[in-house]
Design an enzyme around this catalytic site. Structure first.
Site, PDB file in Angstrom:
ATOM      1  N   ASP A 465     -15.929 -12.471  43.971  1.00 25.36           N
ATOM      2  CA  ASP A 465     -16.746 -11.474  43.287  1.00 25.36           C
ATOM      3  C   ASP A 465     -17.229 -12.018  41.943  1.00 25.36           C
ATOM      4  OD1 ASP A 465     -17.951  -9.029  42.784  1.00 25.36           O
ATOM      5  OD2 ASP A 465     -16.166  -7.858  43.248  1.00 25.36           O
ATOM      6  N   ASP A 535     -22.595  -2.317  47.000  1.00 22.84           N
ATOM      7  CA  ASP A 535     -21.461  -1.396  46.902  1.00 22.84           C
ATOM      8  C   ASP A 535     -21.801  -0.046  47.519  1.00 22.84           C
ATOM      9  OD1 ASP A 535     -19.713  -3.158  45.798  1.00 22.84           O
ATOM     10  OD2 ASP A 535     -20.069  -2.559  43.723  1.00 22.84           O
TER      11      ASP A 535
HETATM   12  C1  GLA Z   1     -17.216  -5.101  42.852  1.00 22.47           C
HETATM   13  C2  GLA Z   1     -17.375  -5.287  44.348  1.00 22.47           C
HETATM   14  C3  GLA Z   1     -16.557  -4.256  45.077  1.00 22.47           C
HETATM   15  C4  GLA Z   1     -15.112  -4.355  44.672  1.00 22.47           C
HETATM   16  C5  GLA Z   1     -14.975  -4.237  43.160  1.00 22.47           C
HETATM   17  C6  GLA Z   1     -13.571  -4.525  42.712  1.00 22.47           C
HETATM   18  O1  GLA Z   1     -17.829  -3.932  42.424  1.00 22.47           O
HETATM   19  O2  GLA Z   1     -18.714  -5.231  44.709  1.00 22.47           O
HETATM   20  O3  GLA Z   1     -16.696  -4.416  46.461  1.00 22.47           O
HETATM   21  O4  GLA Z   1     -14.588  -5.590  45.111  1.00 22.47           O
HETATM   22  O5  GLA Z   1     -15.851  -5.135  42.483  1.00 22.47           O
HETATM   23  O6  GLA Z   1     -13.425  -4.423  41.342  1.00 22.47           O
END
Ligand code: GLA
Length: 721
Positions: A465, A535
């Site tokens: 990430d 997301d």
């Molecule tokens: C980002 C990712 C999510 C999750 C969060 C965790 O927003 O896109 O899928 O992994 O971080 O903090």
């Protein structure tokens, strides 16, 4: 195939040709990019250039490359500054060579070469010392051409590049539409199409990552180009950092320039030094945007993904991700309860998302300290992994290697490892700083931690990430004059660490992610065969996001999960079938608290998992046809994935597409969805045993059941009998 004379170079793929020609005074002119020409096509330079009208030609002719200060006043692909302070260069043809295969771009991702690839290398030279080598690699079967530029200082004094793009291409006068993919967090890559107006229209990023706002891929097309008809040209940047794509409409025609964003980019070359710009992948299609997309999809699957992920028939794990199931609120017992439910739904892999490492209970801490939180995982990752394996599940893990929390042990030990401009307040976004990956010792330090984690137990999947944009970009390791290198060196550091991870752990499935889909580009796909799309996991929102993404990127690389309703992002409620249609068209996984499901509800998920396993090769490797596009007002879509040999197809229709693609639903007649890509002479059978001919399905269409309430959806599988 590359055919050339002394002055004219024609690159042929199976269905497209690209041509350039040396014009008056050694100027390299762009003469053609379109449908396949005869092998020995004549030089297509227009009359003005051939006769060399000395007064005006340089500003009016379609160029293959250019530099400022030479009376070509369109946006330049490069801006050099010589030691005397001048910023003009007259780049003239100095020679060309056809090379077998494809030279590497050290440290940069690129479409992979091979014995069937040829590269044209053209050298342009300015008398003051700047040399630009333009490279074109020709992938005949895939109808793909990749381009880049390598800048060299062949002079005796240092020179500085203030702009060093990868591509410049001029179109003859005429109207063109520009298609870009734009959005924001949770709404990435919505297509926007508009006629190119006079002046420059651009998309780009100075965030250090491509970002949510604009994707580093665009298309140009004729105003009447549709999904199935008309000329279009697609360009995808193989890069994961700052970028600028400029489309200019001037009196002489249109110009496209693509490359690293000039913001805070300056790179000084000592005599003899060179700078390689990242590459751009180009596709021309004669039969509309659908054909353009399919060419990109095939090229990405067969030439960009790592060879070990290119076999689309090889099974991919169906995963459950813990994020929307429990966020930071878990301990081992809760994870195992979730895992047990996942197992009942026949899921293969359990991904432990954010929150597993030392003291991480919200976004305020611990990034950079990649050791298990013993309060949550008393036996560490090995203990959790062992228990999951005993249940028949594999373990996957989340990390954010480029990030550091201000209160972490890592930051306390190495405050200079984070970006901060001396004298300025360090800038927190999501309560974190960014590590200076332009520095080798920083990359090494994170690698040591990651390697230890990945060796501690059999981790089969890693979600990488990156949750903020870069700011305060200053490297403590470089002098003032070289700070303009930092953004690019940062990206090179990210690539280096992803290279180490994937080469050291070849079986590991890497999925990139950046606050959802802020780093969805061909550069990342060189290292990871899938990227988290967004997301936003709501089916309706996903239709828009995945539809836009599919303009360039195939479904097999789009991270897509079935999640709960009401959706955590937007509260929308959609049917199981609609959520499944969106997830099955991507990498297919789950992201919800399955412990709230009854045994019957878990059982009911199994047929979808079985369907994905049975048809995974088709879903990942087939040709995409977009049948009905979603739009922001009437959300709904239909699309299908057909085997290239027409032997089978999966068809999806969601929402308003069920009202028929030609108008509103009638209560008296069933709407129909005309299909594409089938064998007209063949007979196809659906899962209920109903038979149709390919011709019927393509002309009349598949009968739809009609609208059925909130975001209805249908999924079909057809095979040739
Ligand atoms: C980002 C990712 C999510 C999750 C969060 C965790 O927003 O896109 O899928 O992994 O971080 O903090």
């Amino acid at each position: 195939m590359i055919v050339h004379s002394e002055t004219c170079y024609t690159l042929h793929t199976a269905h497209t040709s690209y041509q350039m020609s040396v014009g008056p005074d050694g100027m390299l002119l762009h003469t053609y990019y379109g449908a396949r020409l005869p092998d020995r096509a004549p030089d297509l330079t227009d009359g003005r250039a051939a006769h060399g009208d000395p007064g005006c030609w340089t500003d009016l002719l379609p160029k293959e490359w250019s530099a400022p200060g030479t009376a070509d006043n369109r946006t330049p692909p490069c801006v050099p500054e010589y030691a005397d302070g001048t910023e003009a260069a007259e780049l003239v043809f100095a020679g060309a060579a056809v090379l077998p295969g494809k030279p590497a771009l050290p440290g940069l991702p690129a479409f992979r070469g091979g014995a069937d690839v040829q590269t044209l290398s053209v050298t342009l030279r300015d008398v003051f010392g700047l040399e630009v080598e333009l490279r074109y690699s020709v992938y005949e079967k895939e109808d793909l051409i990749t381009r880049t530029a390598v800048y060299k200082n062949a002079g005796s004094q240092p020179l500085t590049l203030h702009k060093a793009a990868s591509l410049c291409m001029d179109y003859a006068p005429g109207s063109l539409d520009l298609i870009t993919l734009n959005g924001t967090w949770a709404a990435e890559r919505t297509p926007e199409r508009a006629p190119l107006r006079c002046g420059i229209q651009s998309v780009g990023s100075i965030r250090g990552v491509p970002g949510h706002a604009h994707n580093p891929a665009i298309a140009l097309c004729r105003p009447d180009t549709t999904e199935t008809n008309g000329d279009c040209w697609g360009f995808a940047f193989v890069y994961s950092g700052n970028f600028l794509i400029e489309a200019e409409r001037a009196d002489a025609g249109q110009r496209l320039v693509m490359g690293i964003h000039p913001y805070h980019f300056h790179w000084t070359l000592a005599p003899g030094e060179s700078f390689a710009a990242p590459e751009v992948a180009m596709v021309y299609a004669q039969h509309g945007l659908g054909e353009m997309s399919r060419r990109f999809h095939t090229a990405i699957r067969t030439r960009l993904l790592a060879p070990r992920w290119q076999d689309m028939n090889a099974p991919r794990p169906v995963l459950l991700n813990s994020w929307e199931a429990c966020y930071f609120d878990f301990d081992e017992a809760k994870l195992l309860e979730l895992a047990a439910a996942a197992r009942k739904a026949d899921i293969d892999l359990f991904v432990l998302d954010d929150g597993w490492f030392k003291g991480r209970n919200d976004t305020s801490s611990s990034l950079g300290d990649w050791v298990e939180d013993k309060a949550k995982l008393p036996d560490g990752l090995p203990g959790l992994c062992r228990r999951l394996n005993e249940m028949g599940l594999e373990l996957g893990l989340w990390v954010e290697p480029e990030a550091v929390s201000p209160n972490s042990d890592l930051y306390k030990a190495h405050p200079d490892w984070a970006f901060v401009v001396p004298g300025r307040r360090p800038l927190e976004i999501r309560q974190q700083y960014t590590l200076d990956f332009s520095r080798e010792e920083v990359v090494d330090g994170i690698w040591q931690q990651l390697e230890r984690v990945l060796r501690s137990c059999p981790i089969k999947y890693l979600k990488w990430d990156m949750n903020r944009s870069l700011a305060n970009v200053y490297s403590a390791a470089l002098p003032a004059a070289r700070q303009g290198e930092v953004y690019h060196r940062y990206v090179m550091g990210v690539y280096e660490l992803q290279r180490r991870v994937t080469e050291t752990f070849p079986g590991l499935l890497l999925e990139n992610c950046a606050g959802g889909g802020a780093r969805f580009d061909c550069g990342m796909l060189y290292y990871s065969p899938q990227i988290w799309c967004s997301d936003n996991t709501d089916a309706r929102a996903r239709l828009l996001i995945q539809y836009g993404t599919s303009l360039f990127y195939p479904g097999c690389v789009m991270g897509a999960h079935f999640s709960t309703v009401p959706n955590h992002c937007n509260g929308h409620i959609s049917t199981t079938e609609a959520r499944m249609a969106a997830a099955l068209s991507g990498t297919f996984g789950f992201e919800l608290d399955l412990t709230t499901y009854t045994p019957e509800e878990l059982e009911a998920l199994r047929p979808y998992v079985a369907w994905y396993r049975a048809h995974g090769g088709l879903l990942r490797g087939g040709d995409l046809y977009r049948l009905a596009g979603p739009d922001a007002s009437a959300l709904g879509a239909a699309w299908m994935i057909a085997a290239p040999d027409g032997s089978e197809a999966a068809v999806f229709a969601v929402g308003d597409a069920l009202s028929g693609s030609h108008g509103t639903a009638s209560m008296n007649s069933l709407p129909r969805l005309p299909l594409q890509g089938l064998d007209p002479a063949a007979v196809y059978e659906d899962e209920q045993g109903v038979q149709y001919t390919g011709a019927q399905l393509m002309a009349l269409g598949l009968p739809l059941p009609g609208p059925r309430g909130q975001t209805p959806a249908c999924i079909w599988y057809l095979h040739r009998v």
